[in-house]
Structures are given as structure tokens and as C-alpha cells.
Design an enzyme around this catalytic site. Structure first.
Site, mmCIF file in Angstrom:
data_model
loop_
_atom_site.group_PDB
_atom_site.id
_atom_site.type_symbol
_atom_site.label_atom_id
_atom_site.label_comp_id
_atom_site.label_asym_id
_atom_site.label_seq_id
_atom_site.Cartn_x
_atom_site.Cartn_y
_atom_site.Cartn_z
ATOM 1 N N CYS A 1 34.230 -20.464 14.993
ATOM 2 C CA CYS A 1 35.656 -20.138 14.890
ATOM 3 C C CYS A 1 36.152 -19.439 16.145
ATOM 4 O O CYS A 1 37.294 -19.599 16.544
ATOM 5 C CB CYS A 1 35.917 -19.299 13.650
ATOM 6 N N LYS B 1 30.489 -19.072 -3.072
ATOM 7 C CA LYS B 1 30.318 -20.531 -2.975
ATOM 8 C C LYS B 1 30.043 -20.897 -1.520
ATOM 9 O O LYS B 1 30.887 -20.715 -0.657
ATOM 10 C CB LYS B 1 31.570 -21.276 -3.419
ATOM 11 N N GLU C 1 39.399 -15.204 7.137
ATOM 12 C CA GLU C 1 38.894 -15.328 8.506
ATOM 13 C C GLU C 1 38.984 -16.808 8.841
ATOM 14 O O GLU C 1 38.233 -17.616 8.311
ATOM 15 C CB GLU C 1 37.458 -14.798 8.552
ATOM 16 N N GLU D 1 42.438 -26.657 17.008
ATOM 17 C CA GLU D 1 41.002 -26.417 16.962
ATOM 18 C C GLU D 1 40.280 -27.775 16.827
ATOM 19 O O GLU D 1 40.593 -28.556 15.932
ATOM 20 C CB GLU D 1 40.746 -25.577 15.711
ATOM 21 N N GLY E 1 42.990 -21.655 4.221
ATOM 22 C CA GLY E 1 43.365 -20.233 4.132
ATOM 23 C C GLY E 1 44.796 -20.080 3.630
ATOM 24 O O GLY E 1 45.098 -19.234 2.788
ATOM 25 N N GLY F 1 37.074 -20.057 6.861
ATOM 26 C CA GLY F 1 37.186 -21.512 6.952
ATOM 27 C C GLY F 1 38.436 -21.901 7.700
ATOM 28 O O GLY F 1 38.931 -21.136 8.539
ATOM 29 N N SER F 2 38.961 -23.052 7.365
ATOM 30 C CA SER F 2 40.082 -23.570 8.142
ATOM 31 C C SER F 2 41.382 -22.844 7.792
ATOM 32 O O SER F 2 41.552 -22.343 6.680
ATOM 33 C CB SER F 2 40.234 -25.059 7.872
ATOM 34 N N THR F 3 42.292 -22.829 8.753
ATOM 35 C CA THR F 3 43.582 -22.161 8.536
ATOM 36 C C THR F 3 44.352 -22.864 7.420
ATOM 37 O O THR F 3 45.017 -22.208 6.611
ATOM 38 C CB THR F 3 44.379 -22.121 9.853
HETATM 39 P P1 NAI Z 1 37.300 -25.872 4.940
HETATM 40 O O1 NAI Z 1 38.187 -24.749 5.262
HETATM 41 O O2 NAI Z 1 37.846 -27.015 4.165
HETATM 42 O O3 NAI Z 1 36.028 -25.343 4.123
HETATM 43 C C1 NAI Z 1 35.540 -24.035 4.118
HETATM 44 C C2 NAI Z 1 35.120 -23.650 2.711
HETATM 45 O O4 NAI Z 1 36.239 -23.658 1.843
HETATM 46 C C3 NAI Z 1 34.121 -24.601 2.072
HETATM 47 O O5 NAI Z 1 33.229 -23.850 1.278
HETATM 48 C C4 NAI Z 1 34.988 -25.478 1.189
HETATM 49 O O6 NAI Z 1 34.297 -26.041 0.119
HETATM 50 C C5 NAI Z 1 36.007 -24.488 0.707
HETATM 51 N N1 NAI Z 1 37.300 -25.058 0.309
HETATM 52 C C6 NAI Z 1 37.881 -26.213 0.722
HETATM 53 N N2 NAI Z 1 39.086 -26.367 0.129
HETATM 54 C C7 NAI Z 1 39.272 -25.278 -0.670
HETATM 55 C C8 NAI Z 1 40.330 -24.847 -1.521
HETATM 56 N N3 NAI Z 1 41.446 -25.551 -1.661
HETATM 57 N N4 NAI Z 1 40.188 -23.674 -2.161
HETATM 58 C C9 NAI Z 1 39.080 -22.929 -2.007
HETATM 59 N N5 NAI Z 1 38.054 -23.297 -1.236
HETATM 60 C C10 NAI Z 1 38.142 -24.443 -0.556
HETATM 61 O O7 NAI Z 1 36.662 -26.388 6.258
HETATM 62 P P2 NAI Z 1 36.003 -27.814 6.506
HETATM 63 O O8 NAI Z 1 36.699 -28.933 5.849
HETATM 64 O O9 NAI Z 1 34.619 -27.667 6.126
HETATM 65 O O10 NAI Z 1 36.284 -27.985 8.061
HETATM 66 C C11 NAI Z 1 37.544 -28.469 8.510
HETATM 67 C C12 NAI Z 1 37.983 -27.718 9.730
HETATM 68 O O11 NAI Z 1 38.100 -26.344 9.411
HETATM 69 C C13 NAI Z 1 37.008 -27.744 10.881
HETATM 70 O O12 NAI Z 1 37.174 -28.867 11.668
HETATM 71 C C14 NAI Z 1 37.384 -26.497 11.607
HETATM 72 O O13 NAI Z 1 38.489 -26.746 12.437
HETATM 73 C C15 NAI Z 1 37.801 -25.541 10.517
HETATM 74 N N6 NAI Z 1 36.744 -24.601 10.137
HETATM 75 C C16 NAI Z 1 36.854 -23.339 10.597
HETATM 76 C C17 NAI Z 1 35.868 -22.428 10.307
HETATM 77 C C18 NAI Z 1 35.939 -21.036 10.785
HETATM 78 O O14 NAI Z 1 34.944 -20.347 10.778
HETATM 79 N N7 NAI Z 1 37.081 -20.556 11.163
HETATM 80 C C19 NAI Z 1 34.681 -22.790 9.548
HETATM 81 C C20 NAI Z 1 34.685 -24.143 9.058
HETATM 82 C C21 NAI Z 1 35.689 -24.999 9.378
#
Ligand code: NAI
Length: 784
Positions: free
Chosen positions: A298, A190, A264, A393, A247, A242-244
């Protein structure tokens, strides 16, 4: 801008990349997309829009996957799995190679589409993202080819659910899909809701490559679709970037399901500049560290630590450089800083910076476009380590900074974070760089460079930056499992007492205690339990450890950190010494095991335990890292580091061998341990500490607790100073341990109710050494 104006100002003129082909592709496809399931696109339901963040234009309409969509994607992946995992290594390699080739052929289309959808400068998508994507597929075509010969004992996991973020949409897809496919897994992926378009184009590439149907499935939608994947019963592994916070939710949601998991997550990576650094290079490095991809990275070098003596000069030069950064249309090849991915993310950045009252804020005086999601490069100086912006972050083009005086202080501040993803060190002194790199709590360290990536060098963090590695040999561990057959494990019960036998115990029997910090310790609660033999005879008492004893043991282990700095040679010597002392008392131990278990395999168990100690003594100075041959002027030194403090719940059935099987690899690799001994037959573990006491094992390196596993597992999994928890208990604890471990995202290795033959090959080997180590990749300039 006219040529004359450019000539007069010596400024860059616009050099726009045409969006024509990418927009034409979108129109060709109807600009409305369904999901890619079983090799075909489903009918679009146009539930949400994908917009260009640079100008707000709608690029396409996307479909929100329903439960039925996710079910059919998983079903397709499951159906495709036997043939895909069963085909020859070479055959799979050819498919990965074909994908790599097609990615190369369509590289500009991918780059432009990525920039349109995400807002990143075309310079980056064209020169960094897409070439790295291709490299990842080429590299893993090689891994597929070598799997049969190099990983003969490993096999595919099955169906992998992969959830990726929006900051590197296609690159994160490649990091997940390439190794999964190479190892014979099938996937349901996804993409993030803001940036699904290159994933859809990739699906088309899979079709063109003739990839068998169902091997790659792509469903689109928001976090709730992610949740459907995470909780799907027929998925074997979840890989998430994605976000901690998400995670942590995924850790909780998958707890006890038996699904493998890699996370990650976020970071707040330090960028350390020493006073002897080449300042201009370090400033140019910062452009790549924090303004690359608008800081939505990240591993962005978002915490600048500058040595005090050069701080004023450094900040002045940095501000001058910032003033020259060009922000604007991401399709302009002269642009340094593009658009923030979405208004939501722009809001997050704006409000975090606006809420900050600490330090001094400098916004680069760039011409920030009024329309679209743009945020100026920003520097906040004079912060303290505890300030929110030094800890949280921001995920935007905002650099937070403070000064330090000594190298030791730099390390202290750098490590003052819950994260541990990456770190950068700038100094002209190679001794200093190589002294600092191992001290930094990070999965990746760049010396005099920053944000370098390659498929050959594993990427991933420690602490709350998650676990597992992507890339390199170590990345393959996350997509394979040992071939060994396993069976369900039955609870091993202690023998009940026979009251007529009470009083038979020797009145001079010693009082076994817990073993904490190199000392025998009475249990905090003051309780012991009777341990009976198979005929109900009382064999002795074993202490019942409680939460306080767990805390004391963790504290003792944390205090023994010098062990992690010892040489492999020294650790080998001590393991041999343990073996020697055990051998000298082998008959006594064998008899003790037989009396506890009622079996007659005590002698065999002791023999295997001695051999196992030899095995890990042998490995202590041989389980080396690697020097990766990465395509830059440098090498990536993949150093194996101990995980830290490990809590290990020992198998119940082989009470001595089980303990040795967990202890020996852990301490061989430099970890410190809190062991919960066999619940049913604990007394032999309490004899064993006498062996440790006489074998030069430093105090605190191995701590032994006894008592009900269910009571010890909770406090261990909760403890924030434990870095990992392993459980091979016959009690059903895997789920609760995994759920509780979400608090500090500690690494878990649990048996999921599966038995293991501790006397046989499954009881030792690389799997244990891998679990006991974490790979840190240190990128160092080298050669030309
Ligand atoms: P997020 O962690 O919410 O989204 C990343 C992915 O996870 C997206 O595909 C989203 O649809 C999916 N997702 C969201 N909630 C989920 C759940 N409960 N179960 C399974 N999948 C889920 O990140 P978001 O909202 O896009 O960004 C928010 C913050 O996260 C950013 O401001 C940043 O601090 C951090 N982030 C960190 C990343 C990294 O590479 N470490 C990448 C993106 C965001």
C-alpha cells in the site's frame, strides 16, 4: 546451474528453500480447513481453493463462512470478552508474550507457508514479514502490561471485526490482532481469500498458547464474508486494510451503527530524488520501494520524482539495476521478485499498463517464468501528474516517473494525489530533507530510506488513504475508548415564541450575522429565524446559513492555512487572549446564556469556558510528538500535525461552553474551523465572534455559522475540502454524517446520540487533542 557456470558468469546459483515442512503441515491437517471459532476448527466445507501463484498448484481447500458461522464467531468473541478484558494487564501480557514466542519458534514454517500461498520471495517473508510479526506481538505484550498504569482512563472497545488483505497476510493479521488483544478486545478476523493459510496456522498457535476460547476467531471467505462482519450488529469496531473502494463501502455500511472504524487504504506514494542524492543508494532504495513484494504494497514508492538535472543519469542507472533483478520461484533465496498473488491481480496490472499510452515504458529484460503469475519489473518515464498511472494505484511492480525542477515543485507534484499514505525523500542535504518532510501530505515519510516499519512507530495515512494508526501509542487509541459513562442524549428544542410578546425587541437591537473569513456576513439565502426565550419572549434573530455559506466558510478556513504553521506558543497566547476578553465580559455572557436557556448556570458555564481556554492554551505547546526508538539506525519522529480544516457541529445544551470545548482544542493544535453553533440557542455564539475579533484570531481560522444542524451537516459532510467533521449536535445526525463523509473519507467524530457532560471532565482532555491531530512518522537516519 553448476559451480563452474556460476564461476564463469559470476551469477547467483539457485538456493531453493525446502517447502517440505510446510507442505507436510498442510497434508497433516488434511489440506482442507474450516473456521476457527471458539478455540476450535469447524468441519471444512471446501468451497474454494488456495493456490500457489508461482505454479498454480492447489495448496488447500478453504471454507466460505456462512451467516451462521459469522454469528457463532461473533457470539464466541462476545462471550469471551468480559473475562479477557477483565483480567489483569499482566495476565494478558503473558498470553501475547506466549504467542510471540511460538511465532518465533515456528518462524520458518510461517515464512515458507506465506511464500507458498502469496508468492512473495522467501527472503522477504523470512527476513521482513515474520520477524515484524513477532516484533508486533512482543511490543504489544508490553502494551498489555502497561495498559493499567499508562492508560488508566481507557478501556477495551469490545468485539472487533478485522478484515485484512493478501499482500502481507500474517503481518496485517499481527497489526490488527496484537493491539486489539493487548487492550482487552476479542476479535473476529477474516483473512483475504487468496491468502488464508498463515492465519489458520496462527489460529493453531493461539491454541498452543492456551489463549482462552473465543478471544481470537478466524473465518475465511471472500468479500461477502467481510460484508457479514461489517454489518453484524454485535460488533463494536471494524478495522480494515485494503482497497480504497472497499474502504468507502465499509464507511457507508457502518455509518450510524455506532461502530468504531479504522481504514488503512491505498496509496500512490511519491519517491523524491533530489539532485544531490546518493544516486546508488536511492536506486537501491527503489528496489525496496517498488519491487519489494512485487509492488503489492500500500505504501510502495510507486511515483518516482527525479530532479531534472540528474534524470538521464538516474534512469540509465536504474534500468541497469532493473536488468539485474532476478524474478522467479519465490522459494529461491536468490530471487528479488516473486509471483503476483493471483491471476486476477496479474490481469489488473497487465491491463492497466497495456492501456497506458503516455510516456515511455521499459520492461526489465529479466527471464520471466512462463508459468505462474509473474510480471517483469517495469518503469514508465515521462508521465505528467494528471496521467492515470500517476494517480491510480497499480499494485504491481510498475514504477511511474516524471521529473521536477525545484523543491517547491517536487512538493506540489508529490501532493497532487487523493492519497496520503507515505513518501520518501532522498538528498544528502539534511536541511532540505527536514524542510520537505513536513510539507508532504503523508502519514509516513522516510528520509534516505524506504519501506521501514516497526511496531513502535504508528503507520497509517491521511486523505483517501484512510484514518487511524496501527502501531505505537497512537495505535492503541483505535482499540480503546474513554471509560466515561454516557447516557442517551435528548433533542434540545428551541423555545417556541409567544405572539403576544412580539414587538418587545429593542428597536436598536444589532443584527447578528454569520462570521466568515474574519468578517460578519449576512446569510446567503437572506433568511433569519426568531429566537425566543423560555417565556416565549423574542430575544433576537439569528441568520440561517445555507450550503453557499458553508462553502464560503470552508474556503475562508482553507485560505487561513498559515495558522497551521504558527507556533504552539503563539496559539497559546491567542487562546489566553480569548479567555481574557471573555472574562472581561463574563457577566454579560452569563446573562445571555441564562436568557437563552432559561437556566441559571450561565455564570458557571462562562467560568468553565474560561478555564477550558486556559487548558488548551496550556496544551498548545505541550501536546508533543515523540522520537520513537526503532530498531534501525535511525529514529522515527512522531510529529503531531493538525488535521486541517475541521467542520464542527456544536452541542446544543451548553451554547457557549460547547462551542469553546470544540474550538479551543482544534485551534490550539493548528486547525482551522467551521463551527455550526448550538441550533437551539445560537445567539451567544454570535456574541462570541466579537471576542474572537478582539483577540487577534486571524481571519478564517474560526468561522461561525448558525441555522438548523440538519441543513448544515449535509453540505459539511459532503465538502471535499473539509478534512474532518465532528458532531455533538442533539439532532440525530451521526449516521448521515458518517455516510456522506465516505466521499473523501474525511475523519468523523460523532456522538452517536450519546450525551456528554460538557461542564465536567468529559468535556476536555486528550481525547479532543487526539482528534485534532494526526501523527506523521518521519524516519530519519540517526546515530549508529
Ligand atoms: P479488497 O479491498 O477487495 O480486499 C481486501 C479485503 O477486503 C479482503 O479480505 C476481501 O475479502 C475483503 N472485502 C472485499 N470486499 C469487501 C466488502 N464489501 N466488505 C468487507 N470486506 C470486503 O482488495 P483486492 O480486491 O484484494 O485488491 C484490489 C485492489 O485493492 C488492489 O489492486 C490494490 O490496488 C488494492 N489493495 C490495497 C491494499 C492495501 O494494503 N492498501 C491491500 C490489498 C489490495
Amino acid at each position: 546451474m553448476t559451480v563452474k557456470e556460476i564461476f564463469d558468469t559470476m551469477d547467483y546459483g539457485p538456493a531453493p528453500e525446502s517447502a517440505g515442512d510446510a507442505l507436510a503441515w498442510l497434508v497433516d491437517q488434511g489440506a482442507s480447513f474450516g473456521h476457527f471459532i471458539n478455540g476450535e476448527f469447524t468441519a471444512p466445507t471446501a468451497d474454494f481453493e488456495s493456490k500457489n501463484p508461482a505454479n498454480g498448484e492447489v495448496l488447500a481447500h478453504l471454507s466460505q463462512a456462512t451467516q451462521a458461522d459469522v454469528d457463532s464467531a461473533v457470539m464466541a468473541a462476545r462471550a469471551a470478552f468480559p473475562d479477557w478484558s477483565g483480567m489483569s494487564s499482566h495476565h494478558r501480557a503473558r498470553y501475547l508474550y506466549a504467542i510471540a514466542r511460538l511465532l518465533q519458534k515456528h518462524s520458518r514454517l510461517f515464512a515458507v507457508l506465506e511464500t507458498l500461498d502469496n508468492g512473495k520471495p522467501i527472503r522477504e517473508s523470512r527476513d521482513i514479514d515474520i520477524p515484524l510479526v513477532q516484533r508486533h506481538f512482543y511490543y504489544h505484550a508490553g502494551m498489555a502490561q502497561l495498559m493499567a498504569s499508562e492508560l488508566p482512563d481507557r478501556e477495551a472497545l469490545g468485539v472487533c471485526g478485522q478484515i485484512i488483505p493478501w499482500n502481507f497476510p500474517l503481518l496485517m493479521l499481527a497489526w490488527k490482532v496484537a493491539p486489539a488483544l493487548a487492550m482487552g478486545n476479542t476479535v473476529v478476523l477474516k483473512p483475504a481469500e487468496y491468502t488464508s493459510l498463515t492465519a489458520i496456522l496462527f489460529a493453531d498457535i493461539c491454541r498452543q498458547a492456551g489463549l482462552p476460547k473465543g478471544v481470537v476467531n478466524i473465518v475465511t471467505g471472500d468479500g461477502s464474508v467481510g460484508e457479514k462482519i461489517v454489518t453484524h450488529e454485535d460488533i463494536d469496531k471494524i478495522a480494515f486494510t485494503g482497497s480504497t473502494s472497499v474502504g468507502r463501502k465499509i464507511r457507508e455500511a457502518t455509518a450510524g451503527s455506532g461502530k468504531a472504524l479504522t481504514l488503512e487504504l491505498g496509496g500512490k506514494s511519491p519517491y523524491i530524488v533530489f539532485d544531490d542524492a546518493d544516486i546508488d543508494s536511492a536506486i537501491e532504495g527503489l528496489v525496496d520501494a517498488i519491487w519489494f513484494n512485487q509492488g503489492q504494497v500500500c505504501c510502495a514508492g510507486s511515483r518516482l520524482l527525479v530532479q531534472e538535472g540528474i534524470a538521464d543519469r538516474f534512469y540509465a542507472k536504474l534500468k541497469a539495476r532493473m536488468a539485474n533483478l532476478r524474478i522467479g520461484d519465490p522459494l529461491d533465496k536468490c530471487i528479488d521478485v516473486g509471483a503476483i498473488v493471483d491471476p486476477v491481480q496479474l490481469d489488473t496490472i497487465t491491463s492497466m499498463v497495456a492501456a497506458n499510452t503516455a510516456g515511455e515504458t521499459y520492461h526489465a529484460p529479466c527471464d520471466v517464468p512462463e508459468d505462474g503469475c509473474f510480471y517483469p519489473p517495469t518503469l514508465i518515464t515521462g508521465l505528467a501528474p494528471s496521467d492515470l498511472l500517476m494517480q491510480e494505484e497499480i499494485f504491481g511492480p510498475v514504477l511511474c516517473s516524471m521529473t521536477f525542477r525545484t523543491p517547491a515543485e517536487a512538493v506540489e507534484i508529490a501532493n497532487n494525489t487523493r492519497y496520503g499514505l507515505a513518501a520518501t525523500v532522498w538528498t544528502e542535504n539534511v536541511n532540505l530533507a527536514l524542510d520537505i518532510a513536513p510539507k508532504l501530505a503523508a502519514g509516513v515519510v522516510w528520509v534516505n530510506a524506504t519501506n521501514l516499519f516497526d511496531a513502535a512507530a504508528g503507520f497509517g495515512g491521511i486523505r483517501e488513504s484512510g484514518f487511524g494508526r496501527e502501531g505505537g501509542w497512537e495505535g492503541l487509541m483505535a482499540y480503546t475508548k474513554p471509560k466515561a459513562e454516557t447516557e442517551a442524549l435528548d433533542k434540545i428544542e428551541a423555545f417556541p415564541g409567544d405572539t403576544s410578546e412580539i414587538g418587545s425587541i429593542d428597536p436598536l437591537d444589532r443584527t447578528p450575522k454569520l462570521y466568515i473569513g474574519g468578517k460578519q456576513a449576512r446569510p446567503d439565502g437572506g433568511y433569519s429565524q426568531n429566537i425566543y426565550g423560555p417565556d416565549g419572549q423574542l430575544l433576537g434573530q439569528s441568520p440561517i446559513a445555507n450550503r453557499k455559506d458553508v462553502r464560503n466558510a470552508v474556503e475562508a478556513a482553507a485560505g487561513a492555512k498559515a495558522w497551521s504553521k504558527t507556533t504552539g506558543h503563539l496559539r497559546a497566547q491567542i487562546l489566553y487572549y480569548i479567555a481574557e476578553n471573555l472574562a472581561a465580559r463574563s457577566e454579560e455572557f452569563a446573562a445571555r446564556i441564562d436568557s437563552l436557556t432559561g437556566g441559571n448556570s450561565g455564570a458557571v458555564e462562562v467560568d468553565v469556558a474560561i478555564s477550558r481556554l486556559f487548558t488548551y492554551a496550556a496544551w498548545a505547546d505541550k501536546f508533543d510528538g515523540q522520537a520513537h526508538n526503532v530498531p534501525i539506525r535511525g529514529v522515527a519522529l512522531a510529529m503531531r500535525e493538525p488535521v486541517g480544516v475541521i467542520g464542527a457541529i456544536c452541542p446544543d445544551d451548553t451554547p457557549l461552553l460547547g462551542l469553546v470545548s470544540l474550538m479551543a482544542p482544534a485551534i490550539a493544535m493548528g486547525n482551522r474551523l467551521v463551527l455550526a453553533a448550538s441550533e437551539a440557542f445560537p445567539l451567544v455564539a454570535l456574541d462570541f465572534y466579537q471576542i474572537l475579533e478582539t483577540s487577534d484570531v486571524p481571519a478564517g481560522v474560526v468561522n461561525i455559522l448558525t441555522g438548523p444542524h440538519a441543513d448544515l451537516a449535509g453540505p459539511m459532510a459532503d465538502h471535499l475540502n473539509l478534512d474532518a467533521i465532528w458532531s455533538f449536535s442533539s439532532s440525530d445526525l451521526s449516521g448521515s454524517i458518517e455516510a456522506k463523509s465516505a466521499a473523501n473519507l474525511k475523519r468523523t467524530w460523532v456522538n452517536n446520540g450519546q450525551d456528554r457532560d460538557w461542564l465536567g471532565d468529559a468535556g476536555e482532555g486528550r481525547e479532543f487533542l487526539e482528534a485534532a491531530t494526526e501523527v506523521k512518522n518521519i524516519w530519519v537516519p540517526y546515530g549508529e
